[in-house]
Design a protein around this motif. Structure first.
Motif, PDB file in Angstrom:
ATOM      1  N   TYR A  35       0.897  -1.004   0.011  1.00 41.39           N
ATOM      2  CA  TYR A  35      -0.141  -0.050   0.104  1.00 41.39           C
ATOM      3  C   TYR A  35       0.845   1.286   0.170  1.00 41.39           C
ATOM      4  O   TYR A  35       2.073   1.076   0.487  1.00 41.39           O
ATOM      5  N   TYR A  36       0.351   2.533  -0.390  1.00 42.19           N
ATOM      6  CA  TYR A  36       1.028   3.652  -1.019  1.00 42.19           C
ATOM      7  C   TYR A  36       0.034   4.814  -0.378  1.00 42.19           C
ATOM      8  O   TYR A  36      -0.991   4.672  -0.583  1.00 42.19           O
TER       9      TYR A  36
ATOM     10  N   THR B  91      -5.355   9.306 -14.109  1.00 42.86           N
ATOM     11  CA  THR B  91      -5.615   8.288 -15.436  1.00 42.86           C
ATOM     12  C   THR B  91      -4.414   8.470 -16.500  1.00 42.86           C
ATOM     13  O   THR B  91      -3.867   7.679 -16.746  1.00 42.86           O
ATOM     14  N   VAL B  92      -3.843   9.850 -16.645  1.00 44.22           N
ATOM     15  CA  VAL B  92      -3.088   9.998 -17.522  1.00 44.22           C
ATOM     16  C   VAL B  92      -1.700   9.464 -17.031  1.00 44.22           C
ATOM     17  O   VAL B  92      -0.854   8.752 -17.563  1.00 44.22           O
ATOM     18  N   ASP B  93      -1.430   9.446 -15.605  1.00 47.13           N
ATOM     19  CA  ASP B  93      -0.209   9.084 -14.844  1.00 47.13           C
ATOM     20  C   ASP B  93      -0.177   7.521 -15.353  1.00 47.13           C
ATOM     21  O   ASP B  93       1.015   6.873 -15.409  1.00 47.13           O
ATOM     22  N   ALA B  94      -1.272   6.859 -14.951  1.00 47.79           N
ATOM     23  CA  ALA B  94      -1.330   5.100 -15.121  1.00 47.79           C
ATOM     24  C   ALA B  94      -1.131   5.042 -16.614  1.00 47.79           C
ATOM     25  O   ALA B  94      -0.587   4.033 -16.892  1.00 47.79           O
ATOM     26  N   LEU B  95      -1.655   5.498 -17.394  1.00 46.29           N
ATOM     27  CA  LEU B  95      -1.513   5.389 -19.124  1.00 46.29           C
ATOM     28  C   LEU B  95       0.004   5.408 -19.356  1.00 46.29           C
ATOM     29  O   LEU B  95       0.509   4.691 -20.092  1.00 46.29           O
ATOM     30  N   ARG B  96       0.705   6.381 -18.871  1.00 49.85           N
ATOM     31  CA  ARG B  96       2.039   6.894 -19.145  1.00 49.85           C
ATOM     32  C   ARG B  96       2.928   5.899 -18.722  1.00 49.85           C
ATOM     33  O   ARG B  96       3.967   5.517 -18.804  1.00 49.85           O
TER      34      ARG B  96
ATOM     35  N   GLY C 239       2.047   2.837 -18.497  1.00 49.41           N
ATOM     36  CA  GLY C 239       1.702   1.291 -19.178  1.00 49.41           C
ATOM     37  C   GLY C 239       0.625   0.476 -18.761  1.00 49.41           C
ATOM     38  O   GLY C 239       0.735  -0.432 -18.869  1.00 49.41           O
ATOM     39  N   CYS C 240      -0.282   0.975 -18.011  1.00 48.80           N
ATOM     40  CA  CYS C 240      -1.280   0.336 -17.461  1.00 48.80           C
ATOM     41  C   CYS C 240      -2.758   0.566 -18.081  1.00 48.80           C
ATOM     42  O   CYS C 240      -2.920   1.900 -18.629  1.00 48.80           O
ATOM     43  N   HIS C 241      -3.390  -0.194 -18.389  1.00 52.06           N
ATOM     44  CA  HIS C 241      -4.979  -0.209 -18.744  1.00 52.06           C
ATOM     45  C   HIS C 241      -5.590   0.504 -17.547  1.00 52.06           C
ATOM     46  O   HIS C 241      -5.248   0.356 -16.603  1.00 52.06           O
ATOM     47  N   VAL C 242      -6.805   1.228 -17.680  1.00 49.44           N
ATOM     48  CA  VAL C 242      -7.198   2.018 -16.853  1.00 49.44           C
ATOM     49  C   VAL C 242      -8.891   1.945 -16.888  1.00 49.44           C
ATOM     50  O   VAL C 242      -9.389   2.094 -17.877  1.00 49.44           O
ATOM     51  N   LEU C 243      -9.603   1.579 -15.692  1.00 50.85           N
ATOM     52  CA  LEU C 243     -11.026   1.897 -15.412  1.00 50.85           C
ATOM     53  C   LEU C 243     -11.029   3.025 -14.481  1.00 50.85           C
ATOM     54  O   LEU C 243     -10.627   2.854 -13.535  1.00 50.85           O
ATOM     55  N   CYS C 244     -11.629   4.110 -14.933  1.00 49.78           N
ATOM     56  CA  CYS C 244     -11.778   5.196 -14.095  1.00 49.78           C
ATOM     57  C   CYS C 244     -13.345   5.157 -13.735  1.00 49.78           C
ATOM     58  O   CYS C 244     -14.442   5.040 -14.510  1.00 49.78           O
ATOM     59  N   GLU C 245     -13.557   5.801 -12.452  1.00 53.85           N
ATOM     60  CA  GLU C 245     -15.021   5.895 -12.117  1.00 53.85           C
ATOM     61  C   GLU C 245     -15.774   7.012 -12.854  1.00 53.85           C
ATOM     62  O   GLU C 245     -15.167   7.917 -13.481  1.00 53.85           O
TER      63      GLU C 245
ATOM     64  N   MET D 122       3.265   4.141  -6.302  1.00 51.85           N
ATOM     65  CA  MET D 122       2.970   2.725  -6.393  1.00 51.85           C
ATOM     66  C   MET D 122       3.034   2.485  -7.909  1.00 51.85           C
ATOM     67  O   MET D 122       3.445   1.556  -8.356  1.00 51.85           O
ATOM     68  N   LEU D 123       3.078   3.342  -8.927  1.00 47.67           N
ATOM     69  CA  LEU D 123       3.213   3.103 -10.327  1.00 47.67           C
ATOM     70  C   LEU D 123       4.774   2.865 -10.616  1.00 47.67           C
ATOM     71  O   LEU D 123       5.137   2.116 -11.428  1.00 47.67           O
ATOM     72  N   GLU D 124       5.501   3.676  -9.989  1.00 37.91           N
ATOM     73  CA  GLU D 124       7.102   3.427 -10.169  1.00 37.91           C
ATOM     74  C   GLU D 124       7.703   2.091  -9.475  1.00 37.91           C
ATOM     75  O   GLU D 124       8.296   1.334 -10.233  1.00 37.91           O
ATOM     76  N   LYS D 125       6.935   1.591  -8.173  1.00 41.55           N
ATOM     77  CA  LYS D 125       7.618   0.615  -7.666  1.00 41.55           C
ATOM     78  C   LYS D 125       6.828  -0.864  -8.172  1.00 41.55           C
ATOM     79  O   LYS D 125       7.621  -1.914  -7.887  1.00 41.55           O
ATOM     80  N   GLU D 126       5.818  -0.785  -8.520  1.00 42.25           N
ATOM     81  CA  GLU D 126       5.106  -2.051  -8.846  1.00 42.25           C
ATOM     82  C   GLU D 126       4.739  -2.097 -10.419  1.00 42.25           C
ATOM     83  O   GLU D 126       4.609  -1.152 -10.828  1.00 42.25           O
TER      84      GLU D 126
END
Length: 346
Positions: free
Chosen positions: A55-56, A84-89, A91-97, A62-66
Motif C-alpha cells: 500500500y502507498y 488516469t494520465v499518469d497510469a496510462l503513461r 503502461g497500465c490499462h485504466v478503469l476510471c469511475e 505505486m506506479l514506479e515501484k509496482e
C-alpha cells in the motif's frame, strides 16, 4: 497464464464496497497487487482488509515501484484526469469511475493518452450492463423500434442530497446530480441511441433546496457549503433530428423517493427501459409488452469483470474513451447553458 497485476487508486467507501471485492472475483485472471490513497491509514486498512501485499500514499510511487498491468481509479472527480494520465503513461490499462473528468478538454487528453499508449481506457458506467438495457439494445439493433428519434432521461431524488463525502463540493466534483447520478442515465440513453453527435444543449438549474437545508433521506448536509446544483433540467439536440430531455436532481419535491429511468421512442415502438416495458402496435392493436425473466444483477461486478477480461484478452471494452469525450461535451454544455441562460452549440 500469468495473472494481471491490479493497482487500486483510492480506498474510500465506493472502492471498498465495489472495486476491491469485484476485482477479487476475477482471481483466475488477475490479482490486486497494491492500493494507494492520499490518506495512508485508508490505504493500510484496505490492504489489511483485502490482503493486498502493498500500500502507498502516493499513486506515483505505486506506479514506479509496482509492475502493474491495470488500475482502477475511485477518487474525487477532480483527480480523474491526472491519475488516469499518469497510469496510462506508466503502461497500465485504466478503469476510471464516472464521470470521465471535470471537463471535455480533460476527457480528450485522457483519450489521447490512451491512444498514444495503446492501452484500454474505460469508465464505470455500469448501468449499460443491466439486462433490460442489453435486451433492448438487441431489439433496437434488430430494427424492432424502427427509427429512434426522441427520449427522456430521469435521475431524480425527492430529497437525496448525500450528507457525506464531496458530493456537494463543486471544486472537487465539478457538479452535483448531473455528474453523480444523471451521468448514468444519460450514458444509457446515448448508448441505446448509438451515441449520436450532439448539436446543441439548453438547460436550467437550481440550488434552492440545497442552499436552504432541511429534511433529507441520505443524511444531513451543510447548506453553507453547498456549491453544486440540486437539480438540472435540460434538452439536447443531436444530428438526424434526435432529441433528449434530461432531469437530474438530488432534491425535487416529487412523490417518489427516487426515479432512475430512460425512455426511448421510435416510429415502431417505444420503451420505459428500467421498467422493462415496450409500447407498440401489432395487427392494428396497441400493445404493452413486459420483458420476461429480467433478473437483478450486480452491474458493478459485471463492469469491472468485463474490464479485466478485456485487458487479459486484448479486447475492446463496451464503454470507450471516445464516448467519454462525447459524454463530457454534453455535460459541459448543459452546465454552461444553465449558467448563462443561453443555448450552447456543441
Amino acid at each position: 497464464m500469468k495473472k494481471l497485476r491490479i493497482g487500486i487508486m483510492g480506498a474510500g467507501q465506493e472502492s471498498l464496497h465495489s472495486h476491491f471485492p469485484n476485482c477479487l472475483k476475477n482471481k483466475e485472471l488477475a490479482e490486486i497487487a497494491a492500493v494507494c490513497d492520499v490518506n495512508p491509514e485508508n490505504a493500510k486498512n484496505a490492504a489489511q482488509q483485502f490482503q493486498v501485499p502493498a500500500y502507498y500514499e502516493s499513486h506515483k510511487e505505486m506506479l514506479e515501484k509496482e509492475e502493474l498491468d491495470l488500475v482502477t481509479i475511485c477518487v474525487p472527480n477532480r483527480f480523474h484526469e491526472p491519475l488516469t494520465v499518469d497510469a496510462l503513461r506508466a503502461g497500465c490499462h485504466v478503469l476510471c469511475e464516472k464521470p470521465p473528468a471535470l471537463t471535455a478538454e480533460q476527457a480528450e487528453r485522457m483519450a489521447a493518452e490512451a491512444k498514444k499508449a495503446g492501452k484500454i481506457l474505460t469508465y464505470n458506467l455500469h448501468y449499460r450492463y443491466a439486462p433490460e438495457v442489453q435486451m433492448m439494445k438487441k431489439m433496437i439493433d434488430g430494427g424492432e423500434f424502427g427509427t429512434l428519434y426522441t427520449g427522456k432521461v430521469q435521475a431524480v431524488r425527492r430529497r437525496g442530497i448525500p450528507g457525506w463525502g464531496n458530493f456537494t463540493n463543486k471544486a472537487m466534483q465539478g457538479g452535483g446530480p448531473l455528474v453523480d447520478i444523471g451521468v448514468h442515465m444519460l450514458d444509457t440513453a446515448l448508448y441505446l441511441l448509438d451515441y449520436p453527435r450532439p448539436v446543441y444543449a439548453a438547460a436550467s438549474s437550481s440550488d434552492r433546496i440545497g442552499k436552504r437545508g432541511g429534511a433529507g433521506l441520505m443524511g444531513s448536509w451543510d447548506p453553507e457549503r453547498f456549491t453544486v446544483e440540486d437539480g438540472l433540467f435540460g434538452f439536447i439536440q443531436f444530428e438526424g433530428g434526435i432529441s433528449l430531455q434530461i432531469e437530474a436532481a438530488f432534491a425535487l419535491n416529487c412523490k417518489e423517493k427516487q426515479k432512475m429511468n430512460v425512455e426511448i421512442f421510435g416510429d415502431l415502438a417505444g420503451a420505459s427501459v428500467f421498467q422493462g416495458e415496450i409500447y407498440g402496435e401489432k395487427n392494428e392493436n396497441l400493445t404493452d409488452t413486459k420483458l420476461p425473466f429480467v433478473q437483478e444483477i450486480d452491474k458493478r461486478n459485471i463492469s469491472i469483470s468485463n474490464f479485466i477480461r478485456c485487458c487479459a484478452e486484448n479486447d475492446q471494452p463496451l464503454i470507450t474513451a471516445e464516448q467519454g469525450v462525447t459524454l463530457m461535451r454534453i455535460i459541459e454544455a448543459l452546465y454552461r447553458s444553465a449558467e448563462t441562460g443561453k443555448v450552447v452549440e456543441l
